[in-house]
Design a protein around this motif. Structure first.
Motif, PDB file in Angstrom:
ATOM      1  N   THR A 117       0.784  -1.237   0.000  1.00  0.00           N
ATOM      2  CA  THR A 117       0.000   0.000   0.000  1.00  0.00           C
ATOM      3  C   THR A 117       0.812   1.281   0.000  1.00  0.00           C
ATOM      4  OG1 THR A 117      -0.162   0.000   2.425  1.00  0.00           O
ATOM      5  CG2 THR A 117      -1.906  -1.149   1.206  1.00  0.00           C
ATOM      6  N   PHE A 118       2.142   1.207   0.245  1.00  0.00           N
ATOM      7  CA  PHE A 118       2.905   2.450   0.328  1.00  0.00           C
ATOM      8  C   PHE A 118       4.353   2.276  -0.101  1.00  0.00           C
ATOM      9  CE2 PHE A 118       3.369   0.461   4.483  1.00  0.00           C
ATOM     10  CZ  PHE A 118       4.743   0.542   4.699  1.00  0.00           C
ATOM     11  N   VAL A 119       4.962   3.416  -0.434  1.00  0.00           N
ATOM     12  CA  VAL A 119       6.392   3.542  -0.721  1.00  0.00           C
ATOM     13  C   VAL A 119       6.894   4.707   0.120  1.00  0.00           C
ATOM     14  CG1 VAL A 119       8.120   4.166  -2.459  1.00  0.00           C
ATOM     15  CG2 VAL A 119       6.211   2.716  -3.101  1.00  0.00           C
ATOM     16  N   VAL A 120       8.041   4.529   0.764  1.00  0.00           N
ATOM     17  CA  VAL A 120       8.672   5.603   1.530  1.00  0.00           C
ATOM     18  C   VAL A 120      10.046   5.865   0.936  1.00  0.00           C
ATOM     19  CG1 VAL A 120       9.577   6.303   3.789  1.00  0.00           C
ATOM     20  CG2 VAL A 120       7.464   4.976   3.650  1.00  0.00           C
ATOM     21  N   ILE A 121      10.351   7.141   0.710  1.00  0.00           N
ATOM     22  CA  ILE A 121      11.643   7.549   0.183  1.00  0.00           C
ATOM     23  C   ILE A 121      12.281   8.453   1.226  1.00  0.00           C
ATOM     24  CG2 ILE A 121      12.873   8.618  -1.742  1.00  0.00           C
ATOM     25  CD1 ILE A 121       9.331   8.116  -2.427  1.00  0.00           C
ATOM     26  N   GLN A 122      13.521   8.116   1.617  1.00  0.00           N
ATOM     27  CA  GLN A 122      14.206   8.928   2.612  1.00  0.00           C
ATOM     28  C   GLN A 122      15.707   8.706   2.516  1.00  0.00           C
ATOM     29  OE1 GLN A 122      12.524   7.688   6.318  1.00  0.00           O
ATOM     30  NE2 GLN A 122      13.598   5.760   6.360  1.00  0.00           N
ATOM     31  N   PRO A 123      16.483   9.630   3.110  1.00  0.00           N
ATOM     32  CA  PRO A 123      17.935   9.445   3.117  1.00  0.00           C
ATOM     33  C   PRO A 123      18.302   8.148   3.826  1.00  0.00           C
ATOM     34  CG  PRO A 123      17.377  11.668   3.792  1.00  0.00           C
ATOM     35  CD  PRO A 123      16.091  10.885   3.738  1.00  0.00           C
ATOM     36  N   ALA A 166      16.402  13.773   7.978  1.00  0.00           N
ATOM     37  CA  ALA A 166      15.764  15.079   8.142  1.00  0.00           C
ATOM     38  C   ALA A 166      14.524  15.219   7.274  1.00  0.00           C
ATOM     39  CB  ALA A 166      16.754  16.193   7.809  1.00  0.00           C
ATOM     40  N   TRP A 167      14.392  14.355   6.268  1.00  0.00           N
ATOM     41  CA  TRP A 167      13.235  14.444   5.377  1.00  0.00           C
ATOM     42  C   TRP A 167      12.792  13.058   4.941  1.00  0.00           C
ATOM     43  CZ3 TRP A 167      13.717  12.273   0.599  1.00  0.00           C
ATOM     44  CH2 TRP A 167      14.997  12.148   0.066  1.00  0.00           C
ATOM     45  N   PHE A 168      11.552  12.992   4.488  1.00  0.00           N
ATOM     46  CA  PHE A 168      11.032  11.784   3.855  1.00  0.00           C
ATOM     47  C   PHE A 168       9.851  12.173   2.973  1.00  0.00           C
ATOM     48  CE2 PHE A 168       8.003  11.951   7.327  1.00  0.00           C
ATOM     49  CZ  PHE A 168       6.825  11.496   6.754  1.00  0.00           C
ATOM     50  N   ALA A 169       9.551  11.299   2.056  1.00  0.00           N
ATOM     51  CA  ALA A 169       8.341  11.416   1.238  1.00  0.00           C
ATOM     52  C   ALA A 169       7.717  10.032   1.188  1.00  0.00           C
ATOM     53  CB  ALA A 169       8.675  11.897  -0.170  1.00  0.00           C
ATOM     54  N   SER A 170       6.400   9.988   1.160  1.00  0.00           N
ATOM     55  CA  SER A 170       5.721   8.706   1.032  1.00  0.00           C
ATOM     56  C   SER A 170       4.557   8.833   0.063  1.00  0.00           C
ATOM     57  CB  SER A 170       5.229   8.201   2.389  1.00  0.00           C
ATOM     58  OG  SER A 170       4.215   9.035   2.895  1.00  0.00           O
ATOM     59  N   VAL A 171       4.250   7.722  -0.559  1.00  0.00           N
ATOM     60  CA  VAL A 171       3.103   7.631  -1.460  1.00  0.00           C
ATOM     61  C   VAL A 171       2.311   6.419  -1.015  1.00  0.00           C
ATOM     62  CG1 VAL A 171       2.317   7.363  -3.838  1.00  0.00           C
ATOM     63  CG2 VAL A 171       4.444   8.596  -3.369  1.00  0.00           C
TER      64      VAL A 171
END
Length: 101
Positions: free
Chosen positions: A37-43, A49-54
């Motif tokens: 159900t999801f993808v997480v993108i982060q360092p 310090a940041w992340f993005a998720s879909v």
């Protein structure tokens, strides 16, 4: 060897280091409303310090979350176009990498 800048991880265990726009498109395309159900993108670091998720929404479309504590940024949006999501995230993540250098 880990990601040079960041990695994308999906719920089903897929991982891509430093994903391109096309790789993000493929990962988002593989999302469903049951077991991936999801993808997480982060360092690729201990306390990013940041992340993005879909995340795939039950009613269709996707919820996109962008969070960057360095810039006091937290945005939640929805979209239907995987092309637009992958492009926008690629641009957003490039700005994170540039500002971190």
């Amino acid at each position: 060897m880990g990601a040079r800048y960041y990695g994308a991880d999906s719920e089903n265990g897929d991982r891509i280091d430093d994903p391109s726009e096309d790789a993000l498109f493929m990962m988002i395309s593989d999302l469903n409303d049951s077991d991936n159900t999801f993808v997480v993108i982060q360092p690729d670091e201990d306390d990013p310090a940041w992340f993005a998720s879909v995340a795939a929404l039950d009613e269709g479309g996707y919820e996109i979350v962008r969070r960057d504590t360095t810039h006091n940024e937290h945005e939640v949006t929805t979209a239907n176009s995987i092309n637009d999501i992958a492009r926008d995230l690629t641009i957003w993540m490039a700005a994170r990498s540039i500002s971190a250098r």
